[in-house]
Scaffold this active site. Structure first.
Site, PDB file in Angstrom:
ATOM      1  N   GLU A 176      48.285  47.765  52.517  1.00 57.44           N
ATOM      2  CA  GLU A 176      47.944  47.226  51.359  1.00 57.44           C
ATOM      3  C   GLU A 176      48.739  48.409  50.329  1.00 57.44           C
ATOM      4  OE1 GLU A 176      46.013  46.046  53.412  1.00 57.44           O
ATOM      5  OE2 GLU A 176      45.639  44.394  52.328  1.00 57.44           O
ATOM      6  N   TYR A 178      48.487  51.792  50.233  1.00 53.94           N
ATOM      7  CA  TYR A 178      47.733  53.073  49.706  1.00 53.94           C
ATOM      8  C   TYR A 178      48.314  54.279  50.703  1.00 53.94           C
ATOM      9  CZ  TYR A 178      43.498  50.452  47.814  1.00 53.94           C
ATOM     10  OH  TYR A 178      42.966  49.480  47.127  1.00 53.94           O
ATOM     11  N   ARG A 226      44.641  49.162  60.551  1.00 55.76           N
ATOM     12  CA  ARG A 226      44.916  48.415  59.578  1.00 55.76           C
ATOM     13  C   ARG A 226      46.203  48.713  59.028  1.00 55.76           C
ATOM     14  NH1 ARG A 226      41.603  46.431  55.422  1.00 55.76           N
ATOM     15  NH2 ARG A 226      43.082  44.158  54.279  1.00 55.76           N
ATOM     16  N   HIS A 264      49.839  46.267  46.986  1.00 55.17           N
ATOM     17  CA  HIS A 264      48.397  45.754  46.220  1.00 55.17           C
ATOM     18  C   HIS A 264      49.600  45.458  44.727  1.00 55.17           C
ATOM     19  CE1 HIS A 264      44.688  45.761  47.869  1.00 55.17           C
ATOM     20  NE2 HIS A 264      44.562  46.767  47.556  1.00 55.17           N
ATOM     21  N   ARG A 267      54.173  40.728  43.853  1.00 55.28           N
ATOM     22  CA  ARG A 267      53.696  39.795  43.084  1.00 55.28           C
ATOM     23  C   ARG A 267      53.353  38.091  44.065  1.00 55.28           C
ATOM     24  NH1 ARG A 267      50.935  41.766  39.645  1.00 55.28           N
ATOM     25  NH2 ARG A 267      51.641  40.285  37.688  1.00 55.28           N
ATOM     26  N   GLN A 356      36.100  35.744  41.305  1.00 62.09           N
ATOM     27  CA  GLN A 356      35.286  35.715  40.213  1.00 62.09           C
ATOM     28  C   GLN A 356      34.251  36.801  39.837  1.00 62.09           C
ATOM     29  OE1 GLN A 356      35.749  31.081  39.505  1.00 62.09           O
ATOM     30  NE2 GLN A 356      34.239  32.296  37.813  1.00 62.09           N
ATOM     31  N   GLN A 428      30.095  19.245  37.157  1.00 59.62           N
ATOM     32  CA  GLN A 428      31.975  19.960  36.638  1.00 59.62           C
ATOM     33  C   GLN A 428      32.941  20.207  37.328  1.00 59.62           C
ATOM     34  OE1 GLN A 428      32.408  21.957  32.656  1.00 59.62           O
ATOM     35  NE2 GLN A 428      30.256  21.969  32.477  1.00 59.62           N
TER      36      GLN A 428
END
Ligand code: FAD
Ligand code: NAP
Ligand code: SF4
Length: 691
Positions: A176, A178, A226, A264, A267, A356, A428
């Site tokens: 990622e 890091y 990882r 991270h 794009r 969210q 909805q």
């Protein structure tokens, strides 16, 4: 991968591969589900009892192995000031509440060691080279070679403390983008000493960390590494480098290799809902083939956008990996594994990958939760206890608010009647699910429908409730949702004008040139639908890869196509408008807004802000600009779609209140401004817990 594994038939063992134990030699995992690391906010501070409650529920839910959110091995490695750190015996003692809770529930847990390097959001950041990252304002200090040694010792010390704290293992975060990744890539590592230069030097750091950690913790402790299998940045690792490192780490002491996808700063979306399910599993499969050819038996874990037991089982059946990492799906449902094992996969509350309430919260320094499960990370305060008294409850409106309230109340023992004017439940959500890239909303409706059946709610569809219909109820909950806001634009009764409901629900025909009035969440979704047409790339992995410029990492460094993204031409020419000055989509989610904007730009959507809507006529839409209403311009179009926000639908509530009845208002019916399904469900759950 084909997605052909169906729910098991009666009498058949469900998900035999996913639920098979995994023998690591010195210990056994009870199944192939790894709960991937997620920062929740419960890691920070001294009291870890809420973190313990969160993990205990997931251990009780049957997960094979869980990984904590990242803990820094030292101050330099903090993600932000005072982030969770494990470096002392005192801290190790504080973690015992977590490990004891998990072990009492029969689970296993590893602590993730996360050193953020140049991604740190504080001024003490360190990195191989003093290069500021695009996602943090702080330029890191370049480490001396003694400084590098200190960081390695911090990793090793952190692992030893994790063992002292009772963890079953650690995950060394090597992906990622890091700290460790920053050493691996020549893009971020410009050193000329033994930690930089050619790849054998650049990969020395992770190899030293793994080898010295193994030496410190002994042979009977899980070390997960990882591995960044596809960097998705220009200048990322080549496939040869990734394979070389994967093999060396496996042979150098790691017990399990987990898959990391994308830095991270990449794009390319990697976990958003518009990413096809299991989109990156093919990369783990490539590594698996390399391991098999080299006779390496270290288990490999695949990851990213795997959210159902069917998909996970199929990946294992097809030999993509030995284990499957699911992180957010375990936020959404702590009992994911238990339900799968009981043949009740249709009752799993599926993660819709919206970000969210989880990732977006973390970026706002708020505690993580889950849109579909507000109890996540709130286990100690949002409790659905059986009710001592059975009350008769009417719930009007079967959108997410009404459905959540009705089913939780029924589960708690109340007699619940649920009414909706429509012929189907979901409110909805039935429009949201039709937006290309938002297909996961179908799972939300499936889950809620099944909950209605299981909890015994009496459902009355096609029933428009009037105030006079609700006589003998102890409680009335009004969850009638919203109506579209009328923008009062001159000429808006012209036949070319449609509402978002006409487009998304009634599927009215739409011409080739469209102007959209309003650029909130719904304006963006309508634009996406109109430019995409019926072909959602979320359901077509090769097309999605082309759209975002992703390719086989063996063909291009970092897995990025040299010629970049190549979206198919838009179905329609769309102009998206708002009155506010500034960037469109500013109010969209922090972690997903950029994806929506990039997707629409790739489809040539024209985004215009700072307009006044003057008039609609046969020529199209007349707009002017700024306070002085300058530069009148006709936007020629075949249709205009109104997406100008929403207002609460409160007719029923007002009538009931006029009759002197007490009503509980939730969701859109209470307040439409900035309402989303997260708030609707959270309000409903909290009300249902309290009646
Ligand atoms: P609603 O979903 O509006 O449900 C109200 C229900 O009440 C309806 O079914 C209606 O038929 C019924 N009703 C009304 N009056 C009566 C009556 N008198 N008698 C009987 N029944 C009645 N939110 C997100 O969080 N994330 C997203 O990505 C997202 N995407 C969206 C995309 C689109 C295209 C749309 C339209 C919305 C989206 N939303 C999203 C918003 C989300 O769907 C709403 O916030 C949520 O549905 C509101 O829930 P609710 O239960 O309050 O109301
Ligand atoms: P919204 O986000 O409030 O956006 C309304 C849009 O209409 C704004 O662009 C606003 O911009 C414009 N507007 C407001 N008043 C207007 C007027 N009188 N005339 C013309 N334009 C006007 O609402 P929404 O798009 O209807 O979405 C409803 C809710 O669903 C939102 O709260 C949202 O959170 C949720 N939702 C979320 C997602 C998601 O991906 N998370 C997706 C869809 C919907 P200007 O005032 O600048 O013109
Ligand atoms: Fe999944 Fe959304 Fe819940 Fe996060 S908030 S866990 S993405 S459903």
């Amino acid at each position: 991968m084909n997605h052909s594994v169906n729910a098991p038939l009666a009498g058949q063992a469900p998900y035999p591969r996913l639920l098979a134990p995994l023998d690591l030699g010195f210990t056994q995992l009870k199944n192939r589900v790894l709960m991937g690391s997620m920062h929740t906010g419960l890691e920070d501070g001294r009291d870890l009892s809420r973190l313990a409650a969160y993990f205990r529920e997931r251990a009780e839910g049957g997960v094979g192995l869980m990984v904590t959110g990242g803990f820094a091995p030292n101050i330099a490695g903090w993600a932000k000031p005072f982030a969770g750190t494990l470096s002392t015996s005192g801290a190790a003692r504080r973690h015992r509440v977590v490990t004891a809770a998990v072990h009492a529930a029969g689970g296993k847990i590893a602590l993730q060691i996360l050193h953020t390097g140049r991604y740190a959001y504080h001024p003490l950041a360190v990195a191989p080279t003093a290069l500021k990252s695009p996602i943090s304002p702080f330029k890191p200090f370049e480490l001396s070679s003694r400084g590098v040694e200190r960081q390695i010792r911090a990793f090793v010390n952190c692992a030893a403390k994790a063992r002292e704290a009772g963890y079953d293992g650690v995950e060394i975060m090597g992906s990622e983008g890091y700290f460790i990744n920053q050493f691996l890539s020549a893009y971020t590592n410009h050193r000329a000493d033994e930690w930089g230069g050619d790849y054998s030097n650049r990969m020395r750091l992770p190899l030293e960390i793994v080898a010295r950690t193994r030496e410190a913790v002994g042979t009977d402790f899980i070390i997960i590494y990882r591995l960044s299998m596809i960097d998705l940045i220009p200048g990322g690792s080549t496939w040869d480098e990734v394979v070389t490192l994967g093999k060396a780490v496996a042979q150098g002491g790691a017990s399990i290799i987990n898959t990391g996808i994308g830095w991270h700063e990449a794009r390319v979306p990697t976990i958003a809902t518009s990413v096809p399910r299991a989109a990156f599993a093919g990369i783990t499969q490539k590594m698996k083939r390399e391991f098999v050819a080299a006779g390496i038996r270290t288990p490999l874990v695949t990851s990213n956008r795997i959210n159902t037991p069917e998909v996970a089982e199929q990946l294992l059946a097809d030999g993509f990996a030995d284990m499957v990492s699911m992180a957010r799906p375990l936020l959404a449902d702590a009992e994911f594994v238990k339900k799968a094992a009981a043949g009740q996969a249709d009752q799993i509350n599926t993660c819709i990958a919206c970000n969210q309430a989880c990732l977006d919260h973390i970026f706002k320094n708020r505690l993580t939760s889950c849109l579909v499960n507000p109890r996540a990370c709130h286990e100690t305060e949002l409790i659905y206890r059986p009710s001592p008294k059975r009350r008769k409850v009417a719930v009007v409106g079967a959108g997410p608010a009404g459905l959540t309230a009705a089913t939780l109340l029924a589960e708690r023992g109340h007699a619940v009647q649920l009414f909706d004017a429509a012929s189907e439940i979901g409110g909805q959500l039935n429009m949201a699910k039709r937006v290309p890239g938002k297909e996961e909303f179908n799972e939300m409706i499936r889950y809620l429908r099944r909950r209605v059946e299981v909890t015994g709610v009496q459902l009355h569809l096609g029933t428009t409730v009037q105030a006079t219909d609700l006589g003998e109820f102890d409680d009335i909950i009004v969850a009638t949702g919203v109506i579209p806001r009328d923008p009062h634009i001159a000429g808006q009764d012209h036949p070319m004008v449609l509402s978002y409901i006409d487009v998304l629900r009634h599927r009215k025909p739409v011409g080739k040139r469209v102007a959209i009035i309003g650029a909130g969440g719904i304006g963006f979704d309508v634009a996406e639908s109109l430019v995409t047409g019926d072909h959602s790339t979320t359901l077509d992995l090769p097309a999605w890869q082309t759209e975002w410029g992703v390719t086989d990492p063996e063909l291009a460094t970092g897995g990025l196509r040299p010629d970049g993204p190549a979206a198919s031409p838009p179905e329609r020419l769309v102009t998206l408008l708002q009155r506010k000055e500034g960037k469109l989509g500013d109010g969209l989610g922090k972690t997903t807004g950029w994806i929506h904007r990039a997707a629409l730009k790739m489809k040539q959507v024209k985004m215009i802000s700072g307009v006044n809507y003057e008039r609609i006529a046969d020529e199209g839409l007349l707009v002017t600009y700024g306070e002085k209403r300058e530069n009148p311009t006709w936007i020629a179009c075949d249709n205009i779609v109104l997406c100008a926000g929403q207002l609460p639908l409160r007719t029923l509530a007002d009538e009931l209140q006029a009759q002197g009845k007490k009503v509980h208002l939730i969701g859109g019916a209470l307040e439409a401004g900035e309402l989303d399904a997260k708030r609707a469900i959270d309000q409903a759950a909290r009300l249902a817990a309290s009646i």
